[in-house]
Write an enzyme that holds these catalytic residues in place. Structure first.
Site, PDB file in Angstrom:
ATOM      1  N   HIS A 267      -3.873   5.796   3.454  1.00 42.26           N
ATOM      2  CA  HIS A 267      -4.513   4.574   2.973  1.00 42.26           C
ATOM      3  C   HIS A 267      -3.811   3.330   3.501  1.00 42.26           C
ATOM      4  O   HIS A 267      -4.445   2.382   3.986  1.00 42.26           O
ATOM      5  CB  HIS A 267      -4.517   4.583   1.447  1.00 42.26           C
ATOM      6  CG  HIS A 267      -5.394   3.569   0.796  1.00 42.26           C
ATOM      7  ND1 HIS A 267      -5.000   2.261   0.594  1.00 42.26           N
ATOM      8  CD2 HIS A 267      -6.638   3.660   0.274  1.00 42.26           C
ATOM      9  CE1 HIS A 267      -5.966   1.604  -0.023  1.00 42.26           C
ATOM     10  NE2 HIS A 267      -6.979   2.427  -0.226  1.00 42.26           N
TER      11      HIS A 267
ATOM     12  N   ASP B 206       0.837  -1.194   0.000  1.00 42.72           N
ATOM     13  CA  ASP B 206       0.000   0.000   0.000  1.00 42.72           C
ATOM     14  C   ASP B 206       0.879   1.254   0.000  1.00 42.72           C
ATOM     15  O   ASP B 206       1.965   1.248  -0.587  1.00 42.72           O
ATOM     16  CB  ASP B 206      -0.940  -0.037   1.212  1.00 42.72           C
ATOM     17  CG  ASP B 206      -2.303   0.546   0.918  1.00 42.72           C
ATOM     18  OD1 ASP B 206      -2.364   1.758   0.648  1.00 42.72           O
ATOM     19  OD2 ASP B 206      -3.308  -0.183   0.953  1.00 42.72           O
TER      20      ASP B 206
ATOM     21  N   SER C  80     -11.022  -1.347  -0.725  1.00 40.03           N
ATOM     22  CA  SER C  80      -9.717  -1.260  -0.054  1.00 40.03           C
ATOM     23  C   SER C  80      -9.835  -1.571   1.425  1.00 40.03           C
ATOM     24  O   SER C  80      -8.881  -2.035   2.051  1.00 40.03           O
ATOM     25  CB  SER C  80      -9.128   0.153  -0.214  1.00 40.03           C
ATOM     26  OG  SER C  80      -8.535   0.333  -1.462  1.00 40.03           O
TER      27      SER C  80
END
Length: 771
Positions: A216, A143, A546
Site C-alpha cells: 500500500h 503509510d 487511498s
C-alpha cells in the site's frame, strides 16, 4: 410457595454472582495498562524544570514508577505517549498543566494512465514548474513503508538533496543506508505504539524497518511522486509509462501502518518528526472515526503542520455511498474522494441463453474454455444464510466443483471470494454488485477466471439462474480498453458528505482518480495481498480513496513548486476552484452508485484539473487566525481551542463568529426546518456569508454568476456583483445572502457560484440542507 421462593433466591444468587464477576472484570480492566497520548500545556511548565522533557518525565513518575515514555512530541502536539492503568491516567489528567490524556486510537488504510487523463503528461508546458523548482519540494508519505529497489525511486538526473532537509534514512536489518538516494531522501518507521498494542514484531512476517511488507505504501508514494518508468504494467495490462504526479519531487516515507493497523501514537510521532524534517506535503491515506477537533489528535497534528506551511492531504474514506460517511473533515485538511479513469479491463460473461454481459477483471492465468460450463448462485450452494457472499468455508464443494459461481459483492475482500470458490472446486467466479455498489466496476488480480459485473448485469445473471433451465456460462479473456465514457464517474465506495461533524463546511473537497490505478508494489506480497498469492509484481492495480489522495498530494507538490509563496489554503483553493463538475457535453458527472448526476456531497468542488489549478486567477486564502475564529464559531472554550491547536486563544465575546465566514472555497449552508402547523413550510430564513478573494494573476475585473439562475426554495444575492483587481495579491471581499424558504427535513438543494474575468473561472459549489 417454597418452589417460588427457591426460584427467587436462585435468581438473586445468579444476579449477585454476575454482579461480582462484572465488578471483578471491571477492576481488572482498570488495572490493565493501555496506551495514552498525554497532551501538555507547554506554557505551564514550572520554573523548577530546565526543559519540557524533564517536566514530562516528572509528571509521569508522579503517577507510575514503572511507566516509560514511548514518544515525546514537540511539533505536531506537545506532550508524550505512555502505557498507564485507567487509575493512573485519571490521576495524571488531574494535574496542573495537563490538557488531556487520550486513549490510543487505531486507524485503517483507505485502500500510467493518470497523467494523460489529468492532462499533465507534457510538463514542458509554460505553466509547469521547472525540474529544479519541482525537485525542491518534498512529499512526506505516511503509510506502510517503501520498497526502495523499484525503478520508480530511480534518482538519475536529480540534483543534490534540498538544503533545508533535516530528515534521514533509518537503517535496520532489512533496510540499508543505500536504500535511500536523491529521490527517496528519507525513510523512517514508527512502531512503539503498534508493538505495545499488538506485541513484538515477528521478523518472519514483518520488517521492523521502513521496508514495505504490504504494498500500500509503495503504491501511494509512487503515485504521488514516483519517477517515470517505461514499460510498466500488471500482467501486460495498463502497459505504458508509469509516473507519479510530481516526478521530480523528493519522497520521504514514514512507516506508521503495520499488518495490525495504524496507531495514533505512531502517526503523531511521525507527523512530529516530518515537521522537524522539513517536508512540504503530508500525504495520508489513513482514516478512523469522527470526533470533535479537540479530541482528534490527528486533526491537531495536521493543524500545526498547516501552521508551518505544510499541505496535509487525506483520503475521504471508502464507506460510500452512505451519506455522512466521511473522515478527515477538518477544514485545514484537504479531503479527497475518488473517481474513475477512462480506462478499464473488460471481461465478457457469455451465458447459455446467448446473452452477454461485460464486467472487468485483471486475471491473467489459464482462461476458461469457450464451451459453456454449469453456472450456480452461491446462495444456492451454501448452508449459510449469508452464503451469497462466498465467505470462508460457506460453499458446499459437492455442489460447486467444476462450476462457475456467482458471488455477491460485500463484507469480505473481492479476491477472497474467488479464493473460496477455488477452494470449493469452482472453476470461475462472476462477482455481482448489489444496490450499494450500483454499476461501479473495480478490477482485481483474481486467482481464478473472474468477471466483476454491475448490479443490473448481476441481477440479470441471477434471474437466468433462477429460471431453472440448466444455466451455463463462460468468461472471456481480459483486455485493456482506453477512452471509456463517461469518465470520470464518482466511485461508489468513495465516502460522501454532508460533513458529519461540521455541516457548515462542505466535504469532500474534491475527487481525483482512485479506481484501477497502476503504481509501484512491494516485492514481499502478491498483487492480491493474500497469503496464497505467491505471484511477484513490480506494479499493481488497486482502488480506493487511498489512491486518489496521493494524486492530489503530488499535484499539490507541483503547485508548491510553481508558487512556493502560496499557503496550504491557497493551494487547496486553486485545486478546488478550478475543478470541473461536468463532461464536455455539459452533463453533470455521474455518481456510479446511483446512476444519476452527482452532487457536491459526492464530489465536493469537482474532479481535480491540475493544468487549470496552476493558474487559478483568484484564491480563497486562510490563516491560522481564520481557523481560530472558526473554532470560536463552534463555541469552543479556550481550553478546547488549546487542545485543538496547541495555542492560547480566547474568543472575543463582542464578535459574532460564524462557521460560514471561514474563507473556504465552497459553501455549505445548513438550514433549520421551521416547526409548527404544516411543518412551517413557506417560512423563510436569511443567512449571510462573507468571503475574501486574493488575486494571484494579472489585473482583471471579475463578474459573478450563480447557476442555476433559479435555485429551488433559495434566493441567492451576491454583493458586489463585480470585483476589480489592480495588482498581484490584492484582496477583495464580497457577501452572499441566502434567503431560503423552509423545506421538509432532509431536503437538499445545490448551486454554483462562479467569478470569471473571461479567462479564469473561479467556481465554488453551494450545498443547502434542511434539518
Amino acid at each position: 410457595m417454597k418452589i417460588m421462593a427457591f426460584g427467587f433466591l436462585h435468581m438473586v444468587l445468579v444476579l449477585v454472582i454476575f454482579a461480582c464477576a462484572y465488578a471483578a472484570a471491571e477492576e481488572q480492566s482498570r488495572k490493565t495498562k493501555q496506551t495514552y497520548i498525554v497532551r501538555m500545556d507547554k506554557t505551564s511548565m514550572p520554573a523548577s524544570f530546565n526543559d519540557h522533557s524533564q517536566w514530562y518525565a516528572a509528571s509521569l513518575k508522579s503517577v507510575s514508577d514503572s511507566a516509560e515514555m514511548l514518544y515525546t512530541y514537540n511539533n505536531a502536539i506537545h506532550g508524550f505517549s505512555t502505557a498507564l492503568t485507567v487509575e493512573e491516567a485519571e490521576s495524571l489528567e488531574q494535574q496542573s498543566g495537563i490538557l488531556s490524556v487520550q486513549p490510543e486510537v487505531r486507524y485503517e488504510l483507505h485502500t500510467t494512465r493518470t497523467p494523460e487523463f489529468l492532462g499533465i503528461e507534457n510538463t514542458e508546458a509554460p505553466l509547469f514548474p521547472t525540474s529544479n523548482q519541482e525537485s525542491d519540494v518534498i512529499v512526506g508519505v505516511f503509510d506502510t513503508g517503501v520498497w526502495p529497489e523499484l525503478k520508480s525511486f530511480d534518482d538519475t538526473g536529480m540534483g543534490p538533496v534540498p538544503r533545508g532537509w533535516k530528515g534521514g534514512c533509518e537503517v535496520a536489518t532489512t533496510f540499508l543506508s543505500s536504500s535511500c538516494n536523491r529521490k527517496l531522501i528519507g525513510a523512517r518507521f514508527f512502531s512503539k505504539g503498534y508493538e505495545l498494542a499488538i506485541g513484538s514484531i515477528d521478523p518472519k512476517t514483518e520488517s521492523k524497518s521502513p521496508r514495505d511488507d504490504d504494498g500500500h505504501g509503495t503504491h501511494t508514494s509512487t503515485t504521488a511522486a514516483g519517477s517515470a518508468v517505461a514499460g510498466a504494467n500488471l500482467f501486460g495490462y495498463a502497459s505504458g509509462i508509469a509516473r507519479g504526479m510530481a516526478t521530480q519531487a523528493r519522497i520521504a516515507v514514514y512507516k506508521v501502518c503495520w499488518l495490525g493497523g495504524c496507531f495514533s501514537t505512531d502517526i503523531v510521532a511521525a507527523m512530529d518528526k516530518a515537521i522537524e524534517d522539513g517536508v512540504h506535503v503530508i500525504s495520508m491515506s489513513i482514516g478512523g472515526g469522527i470526533s470533535e477537533y479537540y479530541n482528534d489528535i490527528i486533526a491537531t497534528a495536521a493543524f500545526n503542520a498547516t501552521a508551518q506551511g505544510i499541505i496535509v492531504s487525506c483520503s475521504a474514506g471508502n464507506s460510500g455511498p452512505d451519506p455522512g460517511s466521511l473522515t478527515n473533515v477538518a477544514p485545514w485538511i484537504t479531503t479527497v474522494g475518488a473517481g474513475t479513469l477512462d480506462r478499464d479491463f473488460p471481461a465478457v460473461v457469455n451465458l447459455g441463453n446467448r446473452r452477454s454481459y461485460t464486467g472487468v477483471s485483471l486475471y491473467n492465468g489459464k482462461p476458461l474454455p469457450d464451451s459453456q460450463l454449469p453456472l450456480v448462485y452461491a446462495s444456492n450452494v451454501s448452508t449459510e444464510s449469508y452464503g451469497h457472499l462466498c465467505m470462508s468455508n460457506t460453499l458446499i464443494p459437492e455442489k460447486v466443483a467444476g462450476k462457475v459461481v456467482v458471488c455477491d459483492r460485500g463484507s469480505n475482500a473481492r479476491v477472497e471470494k474467488g479464493l473460496e470458490v477455488r477452494k470449493a472446486g469452482g472453476v470461475g467466479m462472476i462477482l455481482a454488485n448489489t444496490d450499494s455498489y450500483g454499476e461501479e466496476l473495480v478490477a482485481d488480480a483474481h486467482l481464478l477466471p473472474t468477471a466483476a459485473v454491475g448490479r443490473k448485469a448481476g441481477d440479470a445473471i441471477k434471474n437466468y439462474i433462477l429460471s431453472g433451465h440448466d444455466p451455463t456460462a463462460t468468461i472471456g479473456k481480459v483486455e485493456t480498453n482506453l477512452g471509456v465514457q463517461p469518465s470520470p464517474v464518482v466511485a461508489a465506495f468513495s465516502s460522501r458528505g454532508p460533513n458529519p461533524l461540521t455541516p457548515g463546511i462542505l466535504k469532500p473537497d474534491l475527487i481525483a482518480p482512485g479506481v484501477n490505478i497502476l503504481a509501484g508494489w512491494t516485492g514481499k506480497a502478491g498483487p492480491t495481498g493474500l497469503e496464497n498469492d505467491t505471484r511477484h509484481v513490480s506494479f499493481n492495480i488497486i482502488s480506493g480513496t487511498s489512491m486518489s489522495c496521493p494524486h492530489v498530494s503530488g499535484l499539490a507538490a507541483l503547485l508548491k513548486a510553481s508558487h512556493p509563496e502560496w499557503s496550504p489554503a491557497a493551494i487547496r483553493s486553486a485545486l478546488m476552484t478550478t475543478a470541473y463538475t461536468t463532461y464536455k457535453n455539459g452533463e453533470t458527472i455521474i455518481d456510479v452508485a446511483s446512476g444519476i448526476a452527482s452532487t457536491p456531497f459526492d464530489l465536493g468542488a469537482g474532479h481535480v484539473n491540475p493544468v487549470a489549478a496552476l493558474d487559478p486567477g483568484l484564491v480563497y486564502d486562510a490563516t491560522v487566525d481564520d481557523y481560530l475564529s472558526f473554532l470560536c464559531a463552534l463555541k469552543y472554550s479556550s481550553d478546547q481551542i488549546k487542545k485543538a491547536t496547541n495555542r492560547d486563544f480566547t474568543c472575543d465575546s463582542s464578535k459574532n463568529y460564524s462557521t460560514g465566514d471561514l474563507n473556504y472555497p465552497s459553501f455549505a449552508v445548513p438550514l433549520t426546518t421551521a416547526s409548527g402547523k404544516g411543518g412551517g413550510l413557506g417560512v423563510s430564513s436569511t443567512v449571510k456569508y462573507t468571503r475574501t478573494l486574493t488575486n494571484v494573476g494579472t489585473p482583471a475585473t471579475y463578474k459573478v454568476v450563480v447557476s442555476p439562475s433559479k435555485v429551488p426554495s433559495v434566493k441567492i444575492v451576491v454583493e458586489p456583483e463585480s470585483l476589480a483587481f489592480n495588482g498581484a495579491y490584492e484582496k477583495k471581499s464580497y457577501t452572499v445572502t441566502f434567503i431560503a424558504t423552509s423545506m421538509p427535513s432532509g431536503s437538499t438543494s445545490f448551486a454554483q457560484l462562479e467569478w470569471s474575468d473571461g479567462k479564469h473561472s473561479v467556481r465554488s459549489p453551494v450545498a443547502f440542507t434542511w434539518t
